[in-house]
Design a protein around this motif. Structure first.
Motif, PDB file in Angstrom:
ATOM      1  N   LEU A  75       1.042  -1.335   0.145  1.00 14.41           N
ATOM      2  CA  LEU A  75      -0.096   0.012  -0.143  1.00 14.41           C
ATOM      3  C   LEU A  75       0.831   1.423   0.033  1.00 14.41           C
ATOM      4  N   VAL A  76       2.027   1.227   0.612  1.00 17.80           N
ATOM      5  CA  VAL A  76       2.928   2.430   0.729  1.00 17.80           C
ATOM      6  C   VAL A  76       4.262   2.316  -0.332  1.00 17.80           C
ATOM      7  N   PHE A  77       3.987   1.150  -1.262  1.00 17.23           N
ATOM      8  CA  PHE A  77       5.155   0.994  -2.207  1.00 17.23           C
ATOM      9  C   PHE A  77       5.591   2.251  -2.766  1.00 17.23           C
ATOM     10  N   ALA A  78       4.614   2.950  -3.542  1.00 14.83           N
ATOM     11  CA  ALA A  78       5.055   4.251  -4.061  1.00 14.83           C
ATOM     12  C   ALA A  78       5.997   5.126  -3.349  1.00 14.83           C
ATOM     13  N   ASN A  79       5.370   5.316  -1.961  1.00 15.03           N
ATOM     14  CA  ASN A  79       6.217   6.141  -1.052  1.00 15.03           C
ATOM     15  C   ASN A  79       7.578   5.507  -1.055  1.00 15.03           C
ATOM     16  N   VAL A  80       7.866   4.185  -0.651  1.00 17.24           N
ATOM     17  CA  VAL A  80       9.150   3.485  -0.564  1.00 17.24           C
ATOM     18  C   VAL A  80       9.874   3.864  -1.978  1.00 17.24           C
ATOM     19  N   ILE A  81       9.418   3.730  -2.967  1.00 16.45           N
ATOM     20  CA  ILE A  81      10.211   3.915  -4.149  1.00 16.45           C
ATOM     21  C   ILE A  81      10.478   5.588  -4.193  1.00 16.45           C
ATOM     22  N   VAL A  82       9.719   6.573  -3.769  1.00 14.30           N
ATOM     23  CA  VAL A  82      10.061   7.828  -3.803  1.00 14.30           C
ATOM     24  C   VAL A  82      11.145   8.039  -2.957  1.00 14.30           C
ATOM     25  N   GLY A  83      11.198   7.551  -1.816  1.00 19.03           N
ATOM     26  CA  GLY A  83      12.094   7.621  -0.800  1.00 19.03           C
ATOM     27  C   GLY A  83      13.489   7.040  -1.339  1.00 19.03           C
ATOM     28  N   ALA A  84      13.415   6.018  -1.907  1.00 17.79           N
ATOM     29  CA  ALA A  84      14.635   5.126  -2.395  1.00 17.79           C
ATOM     30  C   ALA A  84      15.169   6.202  -3.525  1.00 17.79           C
ATOM     31  N   LEU A  85      14.272   6.503  -4.496  1.00 23.52           N
ATOM     32  CA  LEU A  85      14.760   7.614  -5.565  1.00 23.52           C
ATOM     33  C   LEU A  85      15.560   8.660  -4.885  1.00 23.52           C
ATOM     34  N   PHE A  86      14.963   9.321  -4.041  1.00 20.65           N
ATOM     35  CA  PHE A  86      15.653  10.607  -3.370  1.00 20.65           C
ATOM     36  C   PHE A  86      16.879  10.067  -2.830  1.00 20.65           C
ATOM     37  N   ALA A  87      17.042   9.116  -1.803  1.00 22.97           N
ATOM     38  CA  ALA A  87      18.098   8.711  -1.255  1.00 22.97           C
ATOM     39  C   ALA A  87      19.320   8.444  -2.371  1.00 22.97           C
ATOM     40  N   PHE A  88      18.915   7.398  -3.432  1.00 19.95           N
ATOM     41  CA  PHE A  88      19.976   7.228  -4.478  1.00 19.95           C
ATOM     42  C   PHE A  88      20.252   8.466  -5.224  1.00 19.95           C
ATOM     43  N   SER A  89      19.443   9.171  -5.694  1.00 18.97           N
ATOM     44  CA  SER A  89      19.749  10.438  -6.579  1.00 18.97           C
ATOM     45  C   SER A  89      20.641  11.469  -5.920  1.00 18.97           C
ATOM     46  N   PHE A  90      19.980  12.001  -4.665  1.00 20.15           N
ATOM     47  CA  PHE A  90      20.740  12.832  -3.890  1.00 20.15           C
ATOM     48  C   PHE A  90      22.030  12.462  -3.487  1.00 20.15           C
ATOM     49  N   SER A  91      22.193  10.963  -3.291  1.00 17.61           N
ATOM     50  CA  SER A  91      23.356  10.647  -2.805  1.00 17.61           C
ATOM     51  C   SER A  91      24.623  10.469  -4.159  1.00 17.61           C
ATOM     52  N   MET A  92      24.073  10.429  -5.351  1.00 17.98           N
ATOM     53  CA  MET A  92      24.849  10.528  -6.311  1.00 17.98           C
ATOM     54  C   MET A  92      25.640  12.050  -6.400  1.00 17.98           C
ATOM     55  N   LEU A  93      24.830  12.947  -5.948  1.00 14.42           N
ATOM     56  CA  LEU A  93      25.417  14.268  -6.248  1.00 14.42           C
ATOM     57  C   LEU A  93      25.577  15.099  -4.811  1.00 14.42           C
ATOM     58  N   GLU A  94      25.910  14.114  -3.626  1.00 16.69           N
ATOM     59  CA  GLU A  94      26.329  14.784  -2.430  1.00 16.69           C
ATOM     60  C   GLU A  94      27.413  15.369  -2.452  1.00 16.69           C
ATOM     61  N   VAL A  95      27.532  16.620  -1.821  1.00 22.45           N
ATOM     62  CA  VAL A  95      28.947  17.639  -2.092  1.00 22.45           C
ATOM     63  C   VAL A  95      29.660  17.091  -0.710  1.00 22.45           C
ATOM     64  N   SER A  96      29.145  17.691   0.604  1.00 25.83           N
ATOM     65  CA  SER A  96      29.884  17.827   1.721  1.00 25.83           C
ATOM     66  C   SER A  96      30.716  16.655   2.010  1.00 25.83           C
TER      67      SER A  96
END
Length: 556
Positions: free
Chosen positions: A471-492
């Protein structure tokens, strides 16, 4: 009883993880930096005092610019129905597809002495302006940070406005209140949660931003002074004190926002129907909000446009557009010895970060929203703490642990192999996005469906696997997308923890390339274009899944 015991064991494991990899780095820094002599050196040394003053100034001016951009946009979105309104959230997210320090590469071409702006000024008979030197450098840093951060405040404001009951405004209008009086006495006070939540994040983020001042060569800033002091930690511990001072002020800003938010009148108001009072104007006026959104979007996209043009340009000197275009920089980027390895490294780090962040984030959300365990509030607070504690502080804490403790130096050594260290650091930094996303899905999913499954004899694990998570799979996917994509471009974390070229992630490779004389900045721009396209696809996917609810990801 057995299920409850397993839930508590999982919660204990989550709290232990956050204690080891979030609190321990902070305490390591505080343990060294909280020394009266070191702190006295920070406040007595003119250079360090100037760095703090400049950091505060950047934070204040950037936040002011963000309000100037985001506040009118949020009001337009809430009050009017206009063509393209359903696409505005995607438009607004455009600045988020590139870290501001990468966008600074392109912006230097716009604001340079022989750049686009000065070409236009001199063509109109005005003298050239030094945007990248002296005080101009300060304003350039503030502008590019504001163009990157305004979506955070905008999304919070839209969420706050959507929660207002239109009946309140209608009642005031019937009693004879003017539009200004209704805004001043009803709308604005009830927008305070969005203002404080988004404003606090923007203030802390801009106060501690490392990449943008570093790329502009604005070295009299506390974050850059910390970065420049990394190489001499054993002989000069002053950077520890600088981190403690930055942590204190960043935490104070965050807590001030939380305290003010807790006393907000909106916490007692009735939720209204979002968009119920939206007005659709007739004729050409209905296109005015669309035009405003497009104008701001184009302005915010200038660093990205400049980055793309620079990556394709052969000659761009004292002209508005490049005179010649080439693919040579992309070819050089692919052949450079640190580019392809950095892509592979970032994929490895980010995949590890995504797995950790999703596992920990889902458990925190379940414990807080569904299981309602004793201690789940602590886990939720710890999971959201990275919003208040800047990435540069956490990264510096990891570095300090590897220097000071034998166990950490053996298994989490940034010099020998930062794989585990960077993966965990990325995960901790992006954990709030996963928790916010999954918690929002759980809060919007009725528990009756899970209770029905349990009443038919399903075990707690089977209910979780077959009912709750789907039921919350879409929210899990969105969280995973944000975690992965923003990690790819993490600066500090990338700039501080990646010490050797063979372990560089993408952002560290872009920074090193930008420092190479000659074609280095052009190759870095070409590399940045790839990163921009990748994150754009990720945000588009997340926006499609969540729609207007994507604003919940960036809430305090």
């Amino acid at each position: 009883m057995g299920n409850r015991l397993v839930q508590y064991l999982l919660l204990a494991a989550v709290i232990a993880f956050l204690g080891a990899f979030l609190l321990a780095p902070i305490f390591t820094v505080v343990g060294v930096g909280l020394d009266r002599r070191l702190l006295a050196e920070v406040f007595s040394n003119y250079i360090y005092r100037e760095g703090l003053i400049n950091s505060f100034a950047i934070a204040g001016v950037t936040t002011f610019f963000v309000f100037l951009i985001a506040f009118p946009l949020a009001l337009l979105y809430d009050r009017y129905d206009f063509p393209g309104k359903n696409l505005t959230h995607l438009f607004v997210m455009i600045p988020m597809i590139l870290p501001p320090f990468v966008g600074a590469l392109g912006f230097q071409q716009i604001l340079g002495h022989y750049g686009v702006v000065n070409t236009i000024l001199t063509g109109c008979g005005f003298p050239a302006v030094d945007f990248l030197g002296g005080s101009g450098r300060f304003w350039s840093v503030c502008l590019i940070e504001a163009l990157h951060l305004y979506p955070i405040l905008y999304l919070n404001l839209v969420t706050a406005l959507g929660n207002l009951d239109p009946a309140l405004d209608e009642a005031a209008r019937n009693l004879g209140a003017t539009r200004w009086e209704r805004f001043r006495r009803i709308t604005f006070p009830l927008m305070k949660p969005g203002i404080l939540a988004g404003g606090s994040i923007v203030l802390v983020w801009s106060f501690t931003e490392l990449g943008t001042p570093l790329m502009f060569g604005y070295n009299r800033v506390t974050s850059v002074q910390i970065f420049n002091g990394i190489m001499e930690l054993e002989s000069n511990p002053v950077p520890y004190a600088l981190v403690v001072v930055m942590l204190f002020f960043a935490g104070a800003m965050y807590l001030a926002g939380k305290f003010a938010l807790g006393k907000s009148p909106l916490n007692t108001t009735v939720k209204g129907a979002a968009g119920a009072s939206a007005v659709r104007r007739a004729g050409w006026r209905r296109f005015v909000p669309t035009g405003v959104f497009l104008f701001v979007t184009q302005l915010a996209a200038l660093p990205h446009i400049a980055l793309v043009l620079t990556s394709f340009s052969m000659r761009w000197y004292n002209t508005i557009l490049p005179r010649e275009f080439t693919l040579l920089h992309f070819e050089n980027a692919l052949s450079d010895k640190i580019v392809l390895p950095s892509i592979v490294n970032s994929l490895h780090y980010s995949l590890l970060a995504m797995v950790i962040a999703v596992a920990v984030g889902v458990l925190v959300s379940l414990a807080a929203v569904r299981w309602k365990l004793w201690g789940s509030t602590l886990a939720d607070l710890l999971a959201m703490l990275p919003l208040a504690v800047p990435g540069i502080i956490i990264a510096f804490g990891y570095l300090g642990m590897s220097v000071r403790f034998k166990f950490a130096a053996e298994y989490f050594n940034p010099v020998e192999n930062p794989f585990l260290l960077l993966g965990i650091a990325y995960a901790v930094r992006r954990l709030p996005y996963v928790v916010r996303s999954v918690s929002a899905g759980l809060e919007q999913t009725p528990e009756e469906l899970e209770n029905a499954a349990r009443s038919f004899g399903a075990t707690a694990f089977a209910t979780l696997r077959k009912v709750t998570l789907p039921l919350v799979f879409a929210n899990v996917i969105v969280g995973a997308l944000f975690a992965f994509s923003f990690s790819m471009l993490e600066v500090s974390d990338s700039l501080i923890l990646a010490q050797k070229a063979q372990f560089y992630p993408i952002t560290r490779a872009i920074y090193d390339l930008s420092q190479v004389l000659g074609s280095g900045p052009y190759i870095a721009c070409a590399f940045g274009v790839w990163a921009m396209l990748f994150l754009a696809a990720t945000l588009a996917a997340a926006g499609t899944m969540l729609g207007s609810r994507i604003g919940s990801i960036f809430k305090l």
